[in-house]
Design a protein around this motif. Structure first.
Motif, PDB file in Angstrom:
ATOM      1  N   GLU A 135       0.943  -1.040  -0.170  1.00 39.61           N
ATOM      2  CA  GLU A 135      -0.016  -0.076  -0.137  1.00 39.61           C
ATOM      3  C   GLU A 135       0.829   1.341  -0.034  1.00 39.61           C
ATOM      4  OE1 GLU A 135      -3.881   1.910   2.472  1.00 39.61           O
ATOM      5  OE2 GLU A 135      -3.044   0.140   3.195  1.00 39.61           O
ATOM      6  N   ASN A 187      -9.093   1.316  -0.902  1.00 39.37           N
ATOM      7  CA  ASN A 187      -7.563   1.699  -1.562  1.00 39.37           C
ATOM      8  C   ASN A 187      -7.202   1.156  -2.896  1.00 39.37           C
ATOM      9  OD1 ASN A 187      -6.929  -1.215  -1.062  1.00 39.37           O
ATOM     10  ND2 ASN A 187      -5.751  -0.827   0.870  1.00 39.37           N
ATOM     11  N   ASP A 188      -6.199   1.377  -3.427  1.00 34.80           N
ATOM     12  CA  ASP A 188      -5.871   0.886  -4.408  1.00 34.80           C
ATOM     13  C   ASP A 188      -5.508  -0.633  -4.587  1.00 34.80           C
ATOM     14  OD1 ASP A 188      -3.547   1.378  -3.057  1.00 34.80           O
ATOM     15  OD2 ASP A 188      -2.285   1.972  -4.381  1.00 34.80           O
ATOM     16  N   ALA A 239     -11.032   3.175  -7.279  1.00 35.12           N
ATOM     17  CA  ALA A 239     -10.255   3.096  -6.215  1.00 35.12           C
ATOM     18  C   ALA A 239     -10.224   4.366  -5.390  1.00 35.12           C
ATOM     19  CB  ALA A 239      -8.728   2.778  -6.631  1.00 35.12           C
ATOM     20  N   ASP A 244      -7.709   5.647  -3.351  1.00 33.77           N
ATOM     21  CA  ASP A 244      -6.394   6.327  -3.628  1.00 33.77           C
ATOM     22  C   ASP A 244      -5.793   6.111  -4.715  1.00 33.77           C
ATOM     23  OD1 ASP A 244      -6.440   7.568  -0.971  1.00 33.77           O
ATOM     24  OD2 ASP A 244      -6.073   6.008   0.061  1.00 33.77           O
ATOM     25  N   ASP A 245      -5.257   6.857  -5.431  1.00 37.80           N
ATOM     26  CA  ASP A 245      -4.592   6.648  -6.568  1.00 37.80           C
ATOM     27  C   ASP A 245      -3.253   6.453  -6.224  1.00 37.80           C
ATOM     28  OD1 ASP A 245      -4.326   6.815  -9.527  1.00 37.80           O
ATOM     29  OD2 ASP A 245      -3.401   8.734  -9.356  1.00 37.80           O
ATOM     30  N   SER A 246      -2.774   5.460  -7.183  1.00 33.37           N
ATOM     31  CA  SER A 246      -1.084   5.206  -7.222  1.00 33.37           C
ATOM     32  C   SER A 246      -0.968   4.611  -8.509  1.00 33.37           C
ATOM     33  CB  SER A 246      -1.269   4.245  -6.072  1.00 33.37           C
ATOM     34  OG  SER A 246      -1.823   2.844  -6.610  1.00 33.37           O
ATOM     35  N   CYS A 272      -2.820   1.825 -10.068  1.00 34.77           N
ATOM     36  CA  CYS A 272      -3.881   2.113 -10.568  1.00 34.77           C
ATOM     37  C   CYS A 272      -3.674   2.564 -12.201  1.00 34.77           C
ATOM     38  CB  CYS A 272      -4.885   3.341  -9.830  1.00 34.77           C
ATOM     39  SG  CYS A 272      -5.490   3.117  -8.482  1.00 34.77           S
ATOM     40  N   ARG A 273      -2.524   3.257 -12.256  1.00 31.12           N
ATOM     41  CA  ARG A 273      -2.205   3.816 -13.497  1.00 31.12           C
ATOM     42  C   ARG A 273      -2.020   2.728 -14.382  1.00 31.12           C
ATOM     43  NH1 ARG A 273      -0.999   7.809 -10.006  1.00 31.12           N
ATOM     44  NH2 ARG A 273       1.467   7.412  -9.965  1.00 31.12           N
ATOM     45  N   ALA A 294      -9.716   6.769 -10.104  1.00 33.99           N
ATOM     46  CA  ALA A 294      -9.521   6.890  -8.651  1.00 33.99           C
ATOM     47  C   ALA A 294      -9.621   8.170  -8.220  1.00 33.99           C
ATOM     48  CB  ALA A 294      -7.982   6.566  -8.819  1.00 33.99           C
TER      49      ALA A 294
END
Length: 351
Positions: free
Chosen positions: A90, A265-266, A291, A293-295, A298-299, A307
């Motif tokens: 995370e 979360n992601d 999601a 939270d982006d991270s 996710c991308r 997100a």
């Protein structure tokens, strides 16, 4: 065979002491103590010479000695009471800590970070840090619905800033918080606008204050839009990918499964997308995913995940700035962080 003198060269360097400074400067140890602690008893020229010698030797004040003399320890504490297995993948806490450290480093303040099993152990650690004078103050994360920590810290006289917002305001504790209710409203606006009427929420740990706020906000926003309460529900997890995947399987096995799922979360969002792929459910054709939270996860996932995007390092900087302000004698305050915005990507579409 080692050459003569090699063992000596390998010997760790010894930390310089007040005695070393006194010998080099040609003064007594008491004079060194007076000079380094800004006390009267030595002339300005002698004080300057002693400080110059101390700098040449690389001398630094011992933190334990500073604490015993009533000075600051030069350290802030951060304890995380979560399952250790949920932290490795995370990104949220790594980004939060990077923002915290960025601010603390400007004041040459260290961050003492520890992961513990539960809240009881966390409270015991605060008591030990206070007794040992290990930290000047603490940042309290993951506020609980019934949280004993603010009262404990107030009773110890240990300065604290709560990061995330308490379930009920505490007049003695500064707080830096994010508006989870408005963030959830943004997600519902997006999904409802696409035509989704059956929406599930895979939430985090049930005793966290922000989990309760998000669940409550989901229900409020669903009611406001006239959605059937039977088709909008939340399930709680420990934030791990394993529980995120298992929760996804359960909600997809329902008689009327959701057409969209919001993950707290992601990591759980990516796990949910994997479950959908295992079952041959197209994303977003058969299931839309958001999601919280982006991270980078996710991308880089295909399709890329819609997100909530927020400046997590900035949130950490804000929390650290507030703690330093409290340590400097500032008033108790409640400070709101930036509201996240929704980044719509390929994982959400019409049902």
């Amino acid at each position: 065979m080692s050459a003569p003198g090699e063992a000596a060269r390998r010997k760790p360097a010894r930390r310089p002491t007040i005695k070393d400074i006194a010998r080099r400067a040609g003064v007594s140890e008491s004079a060194v103590s007076f000079a380094l602690n800004d006390r009267p008893g030595v002339s300005q020229d002698t004080r300057a010479r002693i400080r110059r010698v101390a700098q040449e030797l690389g001398w630094q004040a011992n933190s334990a000695a500073r604490a015993l003399s009533g000075e600051r320890a030069g350290c802030a504490g951060l304890v995380l009471a979560r399952p250790a297995r949920t932290l490795g993948v995370e990104s949220f806490f790594l980004q939060l800590v990077s923002g915290i450290q960025e601010v603390l480093s400007t004041r040459r303040t260290a961050l003492l970070f520890q992961v513990v099993e539960d809240l009881e152990t966390e409270c015991a650690l605060y008591r030990r840090w206070w007794a040992e004078r290990r930290v000047d103050g603490v940042l309290v994360v993951d506020p609980r619905t019934r949280d004993p920590r603010p009262q404990l810290l107030a009773s110890l006289g240990l300065p604290a800033v709560v990061v995330g917002g308490l379930a009920a305001p505490d007049p003695a504790t500064s707080t830096v918080w994010a508006d989870d209710a408005k963030a959830m409203a943004r997600v519902l606006d997006h999904l409802h606008g696409l035509g989704h009427r059956r929406i599930a929420h895979v939430a985090g740990m049930p005793d966290l204050a922000h989990t309760e706020r998000r669940i409550r906000s989901l229900r409020t926003e669903a009611d406001r839009r006239g959605l059937d309460a039977r088709h909008v529900r939340s399930v709680t997890t420990d934030y791990s990918d394993a529980e995120g995947a298992e929760a996804t399987r359960r909600i997809l096995d329902a008689a009327e499964p959701p057409t969209a799922v919001i993950y707290d979360n992601d990591v759980m969002a990516v796990a949910g997308a994997s479950v959908a792929a295992e079952r041959g459910i197209a994303v977003p054709g058969g299931l839309s995913i958001v999601a919280w939270d982006d991270s980078a996860l996710c991308r880089v996932t295909h399709p890329r995940l819609t997100a909530l995007v927020r400046d997590t390092p900035g949130f950490g900087r804000l929390a650290a700035q507030e703690l330093l302000a409290v340590l400097d004698g500032g008033p108790v305050r409640t400070v709101q962080g930036e509201l996240p915005h929704l980044e719509a990507r390929e994982s959400t579409g019409a049902p």
